[in-house]
Design an enzyme around this catalytic site. Structure first.
Site, mmCIF file in Angstrom:
data_model
loop_
_atom_site.group_PDB
_atom_site.id
_atom_site.type_symbol
_atom_site.label_atom_id
_atom_site.label_comp_id
_atom_site.label_asym_id
_atom_site.label_seq_id
_atom_site.Cartn_x
_atom_site.Cartn_y
_atom_site.Cartn_z
ATOM 1 N NE ARG A 44 0.107 1.516 3.472
ATOM 2 C CZ ARG A 44 1.074 2.370 3.723
ATOM 3 N NH1 ARG A 44 2.324 1.957 3.920
ATOM 4 N NH2 ARG A 44 0.854 3.663 3.777
ATOM 5 N N GLY A 45 0.250 2.399 -0.120
ATOM 6 C CA GLY A 45 1.015 3.645 -0.255
ATOM 7 C C GLY A 45 1.154 3.923 -1.748
ATOM 8 C CB ALA A 46 0.446 6.971 -3.738
ATOM 9 C CD GLN A 192 -3.080 2.533 6.891
ATOM 10 O OE1 GLN A 192 -3.660 2.908 7.897
ATOM 11 N NE2 GLN A 192 -3.738 2.329 5.756
ATOM 12 C CG ASP A 233 -3.094 8.064 -1.330
ATOM 13 O OD1 ASP A 233 -3.106 8.605 -0.206
ATOM 14 O OD2 ASP A 233 -2.642 6.928 -1.536
ATOM 15 C CG ASN A 242 -2.350 11.542 2.624
ATOM 16 O OD1 ASN A 242 -1.775 10.677 1.958
ATOM 17 N ND2 ASN A 242 -2.022 11.774 3.880
ATOM 18 C CE LYS A 243 -5.164 5.570 4.528
ATOM 19 N NZ LYS A 243 -6.146 4.709 3.812
HETATM 20 O O1 MRU Z 1 -4.580 3.125 2.269
HETATM 21 P P1 MRU Z 1 -3.111 3.353 2.141
HETATM 22 O O2 MRU Z 1 -2.331 2.807 3.291
HETATM 23 O O3 MRU Z 1 -2.578 2.889 0.803
HETATM 24 O O4 MRU Z 1 -2.958 4.936 2.174
HETATM 25 C C1 MRU Z 1 -1.685 5.486 2.046
HETATM 26 C C2 MRU Z 1 -1.638 6.945 2.238
HETATM 27 O O5 MRU Z 1 -2.650 7.604 2.385
HETATM 28 C C3 MRU Z 1 -0.299 7.594 2.164
HETATM 29 O O6 MRU Z 1 -0.249 8.726 2.978
HETATM 30 C C4 MRU Z 1 -0.040 8.028 0.707
HETATM 31 O O7 MRU Z 1 -0.177 6.945 -0.164
HETATM 32 C C5 MRU Z 1 1.311 8.602 0.534
HETATM 33 S S1 MRU Z 1 2.550 7.349 0.634
HETATM 34 C C6 MRU Z 1 4.070 7.989 0.302
#
Ligand code: MRU
Length: 346
Positions: A44-46, A192, A233, A242-243
């Protein structure tokens, strides 16, 4: 250690659902396995999703034998659709898929298609590490020795191929010798922040203090936070996605005069769109009603309660002090300055 990598004709990734209890590597030998890992947030994470999308297309080329090139290309296109259906919000996933798909489809025979797809996927992974170091270098200039930085979700090595975006900025500043303290929000419902950010930072010996998400206002009111840095994201013309919970942090930061920075690579920008056009992922009810989503044993809400579980929120750009990218730091007015950076070389 990389979060996601190619080895022995398979995509391998750290299973982030098991951290911090267990450190395990998942081996995906089919695109279905990888798609499932993405949906479950094992990866996970963009930026990590960008690499996963790219490697997913490479995997489609290797997961079985093909009678001829047309059949192979048809198979890859179908697998691209499957990968694209996993999570809707982080634009990087689609960028990774499309980039490797385009390269693969330019090949003329099975071996060439495999070679091109894998080469392109590996390039994405290498580029990610390089650009995160640049984001770190530019962003570190905004941090002063002795700063306490509040961050949200996980934007570190685990959210990228390596190093990180927002956490990469903190890592780079620490590497330069600055004494930085981090306040990590736990980031409900999947934690997370507490599970991944705290684990990563402690492993690197970076000073981190965990708070619950509803303590953000209090720590800012007490003057305990010098700066906020988060990841993204998708960055559109009027907002940063973002999250879920990031918007609340941004509003509170503005109220208390705390700079709010967003660190993200250029592939996170989707400047053609506005916030109304972005699909916000909604996740299942079990993430909210069970204390531990892995074993679904202890209820923390009545089993049949109505649940709303959006995974991301848009923070309007008026709350963002600056955007930290691999091409440099972008300040407002964003409608004027972002397009200049998007076309600039690093
Ligand atoms: O649902 P996730 O864990 O994939 O969400 C991730 C986030 O919101 C991060 O802050 C975002 O992807 C930036 S990661 C460098």
């Amino acid at each position: 250690m990389r979060t996601i990598f190619w080895e022995d004709n398979a995509v391998k990734l750290i299973d982030q659902t098991r951290l911090p209890d267990e450190f395990t590597i998942i081996e995906c030998r089919s695109v279905e396995q990888l798609a499932d890992a993405i949906k479950r947030l094992a990866v996970r994470g963009a930026p990590a999703l960008e690499a996963a999308g790219g490697y997913g297309i490479a995997l489609a080329c290797f997961e079985r034998d093909f009678e001829d090139v047309n059949e192979m290309k048809e198979h890859i296109r179908k697998r691209a659709k499957l990968l694209a259906s996993t999570r809707p919000t982080a634009v990087n996933l689609f960028y990774g898929i499309d980039r490797v798909l385009k390269r693969a489809l330019s090949g003329n025979d099975v071996d060439e298609i495999r070679k091109l797809a894998l080469e392109e996927a590996e390039k994405i992974a290498e580029e990610d590490v390089r650009r995160n170091k640049l984001i770190g270098k530019h962003g570190a200039k905004l941090l002063e020795d002795g700063d306490t930085v509040l961050t949200y979700c996980n934007t570190g090595r685990l959210a990228t191929v390596d190093w990180g975006t927002a956490l990469g900025v903190i890592r780079s500043a620490v590497e330069e010798g600055k004494r930085i303290k981090v306040i990590a929000c736990e980031t409900r419902p999947l934690n997370q922040g507490s599970r991944l950010t705290c684990w990563e930072l402690m492993k690197d010996g970076i000073d981190v203090t965990l708070i619950t998400d509803n303590m953000v206002g209090f720590v800012m009111q007490r003057g305990m936070v010098d700066k906020v840095i988060v990841g993204a994201d998708r960055i559109v013309r009027d907002a940063v996605f973002n999250k879920i919970g990031t918007y609340t942090v941004a509003v509170v930061a503005k109220e208390h005069g705390v700079p709010f920075y967003v660190a993200a690579p250029i592939t996170t920008f989707d400047w053609q769109r506005t916030m109304d056009e972005v699909i916000i992922e909604e996740r299942g009810r079990d993430e909210l009603i069970y204390c531990n989503i892995k074993c679904r044993k202890t209820l923390i809400a009545p089993k049949d309660v109505k649940v709303f579980n959006p995974a991301f929120d848009p923070t309007p750009l008026k709350y963002v002090t600056a955007l930290i990218t691999e091409k440099g730091v972008i300040y407002p007015p964003y409608d004027e300055n972002v397009p200049k950076f998007l076309t600039r070389s690093t």
